[in-house]
Design a protein around this motif. Structure first.
Motif, PDB file in Angstrom:
ATOM      1  N   TYR A 405       0.833  -1.194   0.000  1.00  0.00           N
ATOM      2  CA  TYR A 405       0.000   0.000   0.000  1.00  0.00           C
ATOM      3  C   TYR A 405       0.872   1.250   0.000  1.00  0.00           C
ATOM      4  N   TRP A 406       0.578   2.132  -0.927  1.00  0.00           N
ATOM      5  CA  TRP A 406       1.136   3.480  -0.873  1.00  0.00           C
ATOM      6  C   TRP A 406       0.048   4.339  -0.227  1.00  0.00           C
ATOM      7  N   ASN A 409      -3.647   3.334  -0.972  1.00  0.00           N
ATOM      8  CA  ASN A 409      -3.848   2.860  -2.343  1.00  0.00           C
ATOM      9  C   ASN A 409      -3.195   1.488  -2.505  1.00  0.00           C
ATOM     10  N   PHE A 411      -1.532  -1.863  -4.120  1.00  0.00           N
ATOM     11  CA  PHE A 411      -0.735  -2.287  -5.267  1.00  0.00           C
ATOM     12  C   PHE A 411      -0.402  -3.765  -5.103  1.00  0.00           C
ATOM     13  N   LEU A 423       5.207  -3.934 -10.440  1.00  0.00           N
ATOM     14  CA  LEU A 423       4.296  -3.268  -9.514  1.00  0.00           C
ATOM     15  C   LEU A 423       3.114  -2.726 -10.300  1.00  0.00           C
ATOM     16  N   SER A 424       1.897  -3.066  -9.861  1.00  0.00           N
ATOM     17  CA  SER A 424       0.709  -2.608 -10.580  1.00  0.00           C
ATOM     18  C   SER A 424      -0.379  -2.251  -9.582  1.00  0.00           C
ATOM     19  N   PRO A 425      -1.175  -1.216  -9.874  1.00  0.00           N
ATOM     20  CA  PRO A 425      -2.244  -0.805  -8.958  1.00  0.00           C
ATOM     21  C   PRO A 425      -3.390  -1.804  -8.974  1.00  0.00           C
ATOM     22  N   SER A 427      -6.438  -0.796  -7.582  1.00  0.00           N
ATOM     23  CA  SER A 427      -7.666  -0.005  -7.493  1.00  0.00           C
ATOM     24  C   SER A 427      -8.091   0.590  -8.823  1.00  0.00           C
ATOM     25  N   GLY A 430      -3.312   4.501 -10.418  1.00  0.00           N
ATOM     26  CA  GLY A 430      -1.984   4.391  -9.836  1.00  0.00           C
ATOM     27  C   GLY A 430      -0.950   4.146 -10.899  1.00  0.00           C
ATOM     28  N   ARG A 431       0.299   4.168 -10.479  1.00  0.00           N
ATOM     29  CA  ARG A 431       1.425   4.094 -11.410  1.00  0.00           C
ATOM     30  C   ARG A 431       2.012   2.694 -11.422  1.00  0.00           C
ATOM     31  N   ALA A 432       2.078   2.114 -12.600  1.00  0.00           N
ATOM     32  CA  ALA A 432       2.624   0.771 -12.762  1.00  0.00           C
ATOM     33  C   ALA A 432       4.021   0.860 -13.357  1.00  0.00           C
ATOM     34  N   LEU A 475       6.089   2.139   0.794  1.00  0.00           N
ATOM     35  CA  LEU A 475       5.022   1.164   0.571  1.00  0.00           C
ATOM     36  C   LEU A 475       5.001   0.215   1.748  1.00  0.00           C
TER      37      LEU A 475
END
Length: 497
Positions: A405-406, A409, A411, A423-425, A427, A430-432, A475
């Motif tokens: 979690y950031w 949010n 991930f 790394l992928s969101p 929700s 978010g930035r992958a 994170l």
């Protein structure tokens, strides 16, 4: 008038250097050819493009899986064999020059952030970097001084100083994209500087064209070649266009080529060839020169390649084929009497070419992208099969995977081949990014917002994982985990309702 046949030919192999066929990917062999309804659609699109564009001839081709799987022509004259008929390809020449420059970079002769003046004495753009020249961000004037260079002989501009007028720099270097043919004339001179004074086209033939088997690509036409025409805007009448050697401006648009050779070039741009340029360096050419965040951009320019994002696509059966649009890389070209276009879709391992022998009229870019999308919509690429990881499994690395979690949010961190991380969101926002492992045990971002940024695992005194640090972003295993050093702290009362 030299023109070419009226229907698409059957599947033809595009050979790679050394005479061998391009290596196939899983699933390619079974579906190498195109379905009859797809071939008819391609022939239809080419015919409409030629008729509505009022072109003496239009040639098109499609490359899939590293080889030409369809080609065709519509022409005003009776049909002749068309695969080896030369057309002038204009600014498609720039893609070849860019590959020569990237070869110099990969050899260590220069860096893309080097100012040109470090490598060329007396240049009109000493402060512009080589990368800016490749991406048309040098601020140089678009055209050389004097009469229209594309319709006049290069002997009118025999010296480099003859190319530049009183105000060669129209914009500050690096401020914005401003297409400059002059910039590529300088890049051609840069290639000659590092190849012992050999002409850029001699270097091109030895280092690129011959290894790729592109025997019919050259700076001057040879039979059979199409003659260039202007079509009267208000009457179905033709006027011959001149075809001069443009001299020092040659790196901006001098080359002639055939549809078969350009299919070889497209296969190379998609897959690379270690004897010419690696797939990694070609992928770098496809990155926007000023990478935008998100998916809002529709057109751009990389290192010698034009970039485009197509509209979202729906297949003929109503299913979504490219809901976010396709990301294409290639280039358009024009010279008096000729139009050219080549576009690649790396995700589909697919490319298309369109050539015409007239100054204005048909949208060859629309024809090429239409051919490409017709195949992608009707016959999407068969994905490679899922395979488990190979080699011993690192249990500590496996333990890092899963949700992070950031802030609040969520991930997902996934383990890929060769200890890469993804790394992928979770929700939807978010930035992958993907990350490759470094010798010191950190990871470096490969793409997206985190390209070039460092991902590292931070541990507590007992060796347990505390959190991930991604370019100063923390994170944690839970949303705003109070046990982790969340910047700004976490309210001790915790979550509430």
């Amino acid at each position: 008038m030299s023109t070419v046949p009226c229907e698409g030919s059957g599947p033809e192999s595009v050979h790679t250097p050394g005479g061998g066929a391009a290596s196939a990917r899983p699933g390619d062999e079974e579906f190498a050819g195109l379905l009859p309804e797809t071939r008819r659609e391609l022939a239809y699109r080419l015919a409409v493009g030629q008729r509505e564009g009022r072109a003496p001839s239009v040639v098109g081709a499609v490359v899939r899986g590293g080889r030409m799987v369809w080609s065709g022509v519509r022409a005003a004259d009776p049909p002749v064999a068309h695969g080896t008929v030369q057309y002038r390809i204009g600014s498609l020449t720039k893609t070849f020059v860019a590959v020569l420059v990237l070869r110099l970079r990969d050899e260590g002769a220069l860096r893309l952030d080097d100012p040109l003046g470090r490598h060329l004495d007396g240049t009109e753009a000493p402060d512009a970097t080589i990368g800016q020249l490749l991406a048309h961000r040098s601020g140089l004037a678009a055209e050389p001084r004097g009469p229209w260079w594309e319709r006049t002989a290069g002997t009118l501009r025999p010296e480099p100083a003859d190319l530049f007028g009183d105000r060669p720099q129209r914009l500050p270097a690096g401020v914005r994209h401003h297409y400059s043919n002059l910039g590529y004339a300088l890049l051609g001179a840069l290639v000659e500087r590092y190849r012992d004074g050999r002409t850029w086209d001699d270097v091109l033939r030895a280092e690129v064209l011959e290894p790729l088997g592109m025997k019919e690509t050259a700076t001057r036409p040879r039979e059979p070649y199409a003659r260039g025409w202007a079509v009267h805007p208000w009457a179905d009448a033709l006027l011959p266009e001149p075809a001069h050697d443009t001299g020092l401006m040659g790196p901006a648009g001098q080359l002639w080529s055939t549809v078969e050779d350009l299919c070889r070039w497209a296969a190379f741009l998609l897959r690379g060839d270690e004897r010419v340029l690696s797939a990694a360096s070609l992928a770098e050419m496809r990155v926007p020169a000023v990478p935008p965040e998100g998916n809002s951009w529709g057109a751009g320019y990389g290192l010698g390649l034009q970039l485009a994002r197509t509209s979202p696509r729906t297949a003929p059966d109503g299913t979504a084929r490219a809901p976010g649009g396709r990301l294409l890389a290639g280039h358009n070209g024009s010279m008096p009497g000729f139009l050219a276009s080549l576009w690649c879709d790396p995700d589909q391992d697919l490319a298309a070419v369109a050539l015409a022998n007239c100054t204005h009229g048909p949208s060859v870019s629309g024809i090429a992208t239409g051919l490409l999308e017709a195949v992608a919509d009707r016959e999407p690429r068969i994905p490679e099969p899922w395979r488990p990881l190979t080699g011993p499994l690192d249990e500590e690395l496996l333990a890092l995977t899963g949700p992070w979690y950031w802030g609040a949010n969520p991930f997902a961190l996934r383990l890929r081949e060769a200890r890469w991380l993804e790394l992928s969101p979770l929700s939807g926002t978010g930035r992958a990014s993907r990350f490759h492992v470094e010798p010191d045990g950190t990871w470096t971002g490969l793409d997206g917002y985190y390209a070039g940024e460092t991902l590292r695992v931070v541990r507590d005194a007992d060796g347990s994982v505390s959190h991930l640090d991604l370019g100063t972003f923390v994170l944690t295993r839970g949303p705003y985990d109070p046990q982790a050093p969340v910047p700004g702290g976490v309210d001790p009362a915790g979550w509430r309702v």
